[in-house]
Design a protein around this motif. Structure first.
Motif, PDB file in Angstrom:
ATOM      1  N   LEU A  46       0.853  -1.185   0.000  1.00  0.00           N
ATOM      2  CA  LEU A  46       0.000   0.000   0.000  1.00  0.00           C
ATOM      3  C   LEU A  46       0.891   1.237   0.000  1.00  0.00           C
ATOM      4  CD1 LEU A  46      -2.766  -0.775   2.685  1.00  0.00           C
ATOM      5  CD2 LEU A  46      -3.052  -0.755   0.200  1.00  0.00           C
ATOM      6  N   TYR A  63       1.351   5.371   0.872  1.00  0.00           N
ATOM      7  CA  TYR A  63       0.906   6.172   2.017  1.00  0.00           C
ATOM      8  C   TYR A  63      -0.503   6.723   1.794  1.00  0.00           C
ATOM      9  CZ  TYR A  63       5.085   6.006   4.858  1.00  0.00           C
ATOM     10  OH  TYR A  63       6.089   5.566   5.686  1.00  0.00           O
ATOM     11  N   GLU A 120      -2.947   5.327  -0.003  1.00  0.00           N
ATOM     12  CA  GLU A 120      -3.894   4.214   0.152  1.00  0.00           C
ATOM     13  C   GLU A 120      -4.051   3.826   1.616  1.00  0.00           C
ATOM     14  OE1 GLU A 120      -3.106   1.905  -4.114  1.00  0.00           O
ATOM     15  OE2 GLU A 120      -1.785   1.546  -2.405  1.00  0.00           O
ATOM     16  N   LEU A 121      -2.934   3.728   2.331  1.00  0.00           N
ATOM     17  CA  LEU A 121      -2.989   3.344   3.740  1.00  0.00           C
ATOM     18  C   LEU A 121      -3.745   4.383   4.553  1.00  0.00           C
ATOM     19  CD1 LEU A 121      -2.113   1.419   6.011  1.00  0.00           C
ATOM     20  CD2 LEU A 121       0.028   2.725   6.162  1.00  0.00           C
ATOM     21  N   ASN A 122      -3.489   5.652   4.277  1.00  0.00           N
ATOM     22  CA  ASN A 122      -4.159   6.721   5.010  1.00  0.00           C
ATOM     23  C   ASN A 122      -5.663   6.722   4.745  1.00  0.00           C
ATOM     24  OD1 ASN A 122      -4.095   9.171   6.672  1.00  0.00           O
ATOM     25  ND2 ASN A 122      -4.637  10.227   4.779  1.00  0.00           N
ATOM     26  N   GLN A 136      -7.644   4.317   3.490  1.00  0.00           N
ATOM     27  CA  GLN A 136      -8.344   3.108   3.937  1.00  0.00           C
ATOM     28  C   GLN A 136      -8.457   3.041   5.459  1.00  0.00           C
ATOM     29  OE1 GLN A 136      -6.674  -0.399   1.993  1.00  0.00           O
ATOM     30  NE2 GLN A 136      -6.638   0.655   0.029  1.00  0.00           N
ATOM     31  N   SER A 137      -7.423   3.505   6.169  1.00  0.00           N
ATOM     32  CA  SER A 137      -7.515   3.520   7.632  1.00  0.00           C
ATOM     33  C   SER A 137      -8.484   4.596   8.107  1.00  0.00           C
ATOM     34  CB  SER A 137      -6.132   3.708   8.261  1.00  0.00           C
ATOM     35  OG  SER A 137      -5.527   4.913   7.860  1.00  0.00           O
ATOM     36  N   ARG A 174      -2.808  -5.769   6.046  1.00  0.00           N
ATOM     37  CA  ARG A 174      -4.131  -5.492   6.624  1.00  0.00           C
ATOM     38  C   ARG A 174      -4.028  -5.189   8.114  1.00  0.00           C
ATOM     39  NH1 ARG A 174      -9.205  -9.371   5.409  1.00  0.00           N
ATOM     40  NH2 ARG A 174      -9.021  -8.258   3.442  1.00  0.00           N
ATOM     41  N   GLN A 198      -3.139  -1.659   8.594  1.00  0.00           N
ATOM     42  CA  GLN A 198      -4.315  -0.864   8.251  1.00  0.00           C
ATOM     43  C   GLN A 198      -5.300  -0.809   9.429  1.00  0.00           C
ATOM     44  OE1 GLN A 198      -6.079  -2.459   4.697  1.00  0.00           O
ATOM     45  NE2 GLN A 198      -8.001  -1.352   4.971  1.00  0.00           N
ATOM     46  N   GLY A 235      -6.540   2.285  11.820  1.00  0.00           N
ATOM     47  CA  GLY A 235      -7.971   2.557  11.900  1.00  0.00           C
ATOM     48  C   GLY A 235      -8.451   2.694  13.330  1.00  0.00           C
ATOM     49  N   ILE A 285     -14.064  -4.207   6.560  1.00  0.00           N
ATOM     50  CA  ILE A 285     -13.556  -3.553   5.351  1.00  0.00           C
ATOM     51  C   ILE A 285     -14.687  -3.277   4.373  1.00  0.00           C
ATOM     52  CG2 ILE A 285     -12.168  -3.931   3.280  1.00  0.00           C
ATOM     53  CD1 ILE A 285     -10.100  -5.287   5.083  1.00  0.00           C
TER      54      ILE A 285
END
Length: 236
Positions: free
Chosen positions: A15, A17, A19-21, A23-24, A51, A54, A58, A113
């Motif tokens: 992922l 940064y 995407e990670l940001n 999605q979280s 995951r 992530q 979250g 998710i």
């Protein structure tokens, strides 16, 4: 600062940064819709993976504190941890026997998710304070009943600030190895050393860790320049 750079890599998954940001952020909003807020304990019962990172973010962005549960943990210890900490929610990728789960409410990672994808991906404006709990990790219990130790956000931040001054992490260049089990506090030192510095976090598989020589070869192949390892690995 580096949204298109790789943030976390594991077993063929990766992922950035951004995407990670995003999605979280979505996961955090889903968790808040389930009543998770400041210092709510959320148990994470899943293997180390992209995951897992992530989900850690979250929970923290929702204001909660994580209770990591290693999948290899004996059932009796898990039962004690859940009864003692009374988590507001258990997020899992694994089957949960009712005898172990007890009264704790569980949601599968897939469901979380799926439901979070409908949530806004923008940054949240509130969450935890520096004095709020970041994680709860249970002691080995060698002197009796395992006890949960709660660590505040500022404790880890202080460590990482000192570490960055001593061992600078280069955004977009450094590669940090994630070796420790999630039930060991070094796991989060590794994780946030990378993420707060803009580096790549590379998660090592459990099978790799059992073969020290092959493990060292994979570290060289990855090009990891920041690693936290047991001293026994130094001879390799």
């Amino acid at each position: 600062r580096t949204p298109d750079a790789l943030a976390v890599v594991s077993d063929g998954e990766a992922l950035t940064y951004r995407e990670l940001n995003e999605q979280s952020n979505q996961l955090a909003r889903f968790l808040q819709s389930q009543g998770i807020g400041r210092e709510s304990i959320v148990a994470l019962w899943m293997p180390r993976s992209v995951r897992y990172v992530q989900f850690v973010l979250g929970v923290l962005k929702a204001g909660g504190a994580i209770l990591p549960i290693d999948p290899s943990t004996p059932a009796e210890r898990i039962r004690h941890m859940l009864r003692d900490s009374r988590p507001a929610l258990v997020l899992t990728e694994l089957p949960l026997p009712e005898a172990v789960l007890g009264d704790a409410e569980a949601v599968t990672a897939e469901e979380a998710i799926s439901r979070s994808t409908r949530m806004p991906a923008s940054d949240l404006t509130h969450g935890a304070n520096s004095s709020d709990a970041l994680y709860v990790i249970y002691t080995s219990g060698s002197t009796g009943t395992p006890k949960g130790v709660m660590i505040e956000h500022r404790t880890l931040i202080n460590l990482l600030q000192w570490q960055q001054e001593s061992i600078p992490v280069q955004a977009g260049a450094s590669k940090v190895l994630q070796f420790a089990a999630m039930s060991f506090d070094v796991c989060y030192q590794e994780m946030f050393t990378a993420l707060l510095g803009g580096a790549e976090l590379h998660i090592v598989g459990e099978d790799q860790k059992r073969q020290p020589r092959e493990f060292v070869e994979s570290v060289v192949e990855i090009g990891a320049d920041i690693v936290f390892l047991p001293t026994a690995f130094l001879k390799y």
